[in-house]
Design a protein around this motif. Sequence first.
Motif, PDB file in Angstrom:
ATOM      1  N   THR A  29       0.932  -1.070  -0.106  1.00  0.00           N
ATOM      2  CA  THR A  29       0.004   0.012  -0.100  1.00  0.00           C
ATOM      3  C   THR A  29       1.065   1.217   0.069  1.00  0.00           C
ATOM      4  O   THR A  29       1.836   1.463   0.847  1.00  0.00           O
ATOM      5  CB  THR A  29      -0.829   0.134   1.201  1.00  0.00           C
ATOM      6  N   GLY A  30       0.569   2.307  -0.711  1.00  0.00           N
ATOM      7  CA  GLY A  30       1.171   3.217  -0.919  1.00  0.00           C
ATOM      8  C   GLY A  30       0.309   4.211  -0.292  1.00  0.00           C
ATOM      9  O   GLY A  30      -0.770   4.553  -0.331  1.00  0.00           O
ATOM     10  N   ILE A  31       1.080   5.453   0.332  1.00  0.00           N
ATOM     11  CA  ILE A  31       0.382   6.479   1.036  1.00  0.00           C
ATOM     12  C   ILE A  31       0.806   7.878   0.389  1.00  0.00           C
ATOM     13  O   ILE A  31       2.166   7.973   0.324  1.00  0.00           O
ATOM     14  CB  ILE A  31       0.270   6.665   2.386  1.00  0.00           C
ATOM     15  N   VAL A  32       0.133   8.715  -0.164  1.00  0.00           N
ATOM     16  CA  VAL A  32       0.384  10.077  -0.416  1.00  0.00           C
ATOM     17  C   VAL A  32      -0.095  11.171   0.431  1.00  0.00           C
ATOM     18  O   VAL A  32      -1.021  11.176   0.712  1.00  0.00           O
ATOM     19  CB  VAL A  32       0.122  10.170  -2.092  1.00  0.00           C
ATOM     20  N   ARG A  33       0.847  12.066   0.613  1.00  0.00           N
ATOM     21  CA  ARG A  33       0.593  13.503   1.523  1.00  0.00           C
ATOM     22  C   ARG A  33       0.493  14.420   0.550  1.00  0.00           C
ATOM     23  O   ARG A  33       1.478  14.669  -0.013  1.00  0.00           O
ATOM     24  CB  ARG A  33       1.452  13.239   2.738  1.00  0.00           C
ATOM     25  N   ILE A  34      -0.541  15.163   0.666  1.00  0.00           N
ATOM     26  CA  ILE A  34      -0.695  16.468  -0.103  1.00  0.00           C
ATOM     27  C   ILE A  34      -0.694  17.607   1.194  1.00  0.00           C
ATOM     28  O   ILE A  34      -1.519  17.692   2.101  1.00  0.00           O
ATOM     29  CB  ILE A  34      -1.785  16.599  -0.849  1.00  0.00           C
ATOM     30  N   ASP A  35       0.333  18.413   0.931  1.00  0.00           N
ATOM     31  CA  ASP A  35       0.621  19.468   1.940  1.00  0.00           C
ATOM     32  C   ASP A  35      -0.170  20.919   1.225  1.00  0.00           C
ATOM     33  O   ASP A  35       0.417  21.330   0.223  1.00  0.00           O
ATOM     34  CB  ASP A  35       1.866  20.104   2.140  1.00  0.00           C
ATOM     35  N   MET A  36      -1.347  21.282   1.597  1.00  0.00           N
ATOM     36  CA  MET A  36      -2.388  22.165   0.918  1.00  0.00           C
ATOM     37  C   MET A  36      -1.683  23.467   1.120  1.00  0.00           C
ATOM     38  O   MET A  36      -1.265  23.993   2.195  1.00  0.00           O
ATOM     39  CB  MET A  36      -3.703  22.188   1.467  1.00  0.00           C
ATOM     40  N   GLU A  37      -1.742  24.256   0.072  1.00  0.00           N
ATOM     41  CA  GLU A  37      -1.216  25.440   0.011  1.00  0.00           C
ATOM     42  C   GLU A  37      -2.417  26.594  -0.086  1.00  0.00           C
ATOM     43  O   GLU A  37      -2.119  27.660   0.250  1.00  0.00           O
ATOM     44  CB  GLU A  37       0.029  25.591  -1.316  1.00  0.00           C
ATOM     45  N   THR A  38      -3.090  26.042  -1.165  1.00  0.00           N
ATOM     46  CA  THR A  38      -4.567  26.761  -1.127  1.00  0.00           C
ATOM     47  C   THR A  38      -5.778  26.141  -0.996  1.00  0.00           C
ATOM     48  O   THR A  38      -5.691  24.837  -1.247  1.00  0.00           O
ATOM     49  CB  THR A  38      -4.581  27.665  -2.593  1.00  0.00           C
TER      50      THR A  38
END
Length: 159
Positions: free
Chosen positions: A142-151
């Motif tokens: 299983t892969g996990i992706v994190r998105i650090d929100m900027e807007t």
Amino acid sequence: MKQGHPMRRKDRLVSEERAREIIKNAEYAIIMTADKEGQPYGVAVSHVVEGDKIYFHCAANAGRKLENIRQNPKVCVTCVSNTYIDPEKFTHRYESVVAEGIATIVEEKEEKLHALWLVAKKYAPGTFKDNEEYILPKMDATGIVRIDMETLSGKVNEK
């Protein structure tokens, strides 16, 4: 947090607090990526939100979205929920959110496990007596992706 591109229909703009509520409660999100040549690609994902981070799970080390993220980590996430057609008003009712940010493929085991717990809590609350027993054997696949929100911006057409 910064708001995204200026919205044309300012009467439908919602507060950051409401936008966060919409993205957190949406059943799924569409993540848009682009490769190094700028070829766009969008796909639905099961997501969770924690603070200014969006997490989603996928197959580990495989697939177009991960290839694109490795080439170009800038992404856009869109959620639309509570939709219905209002034929008497000739309109479509909805609530929606657009978030932009930087995606990172999570490699650190502790963060990956934390994100998988969040996913299990959102999509299968109370289903597993011991989520760890279910999650741990699947960690490598299983892969996990994190998105650090900027807007982040949201709009609603509910009236």
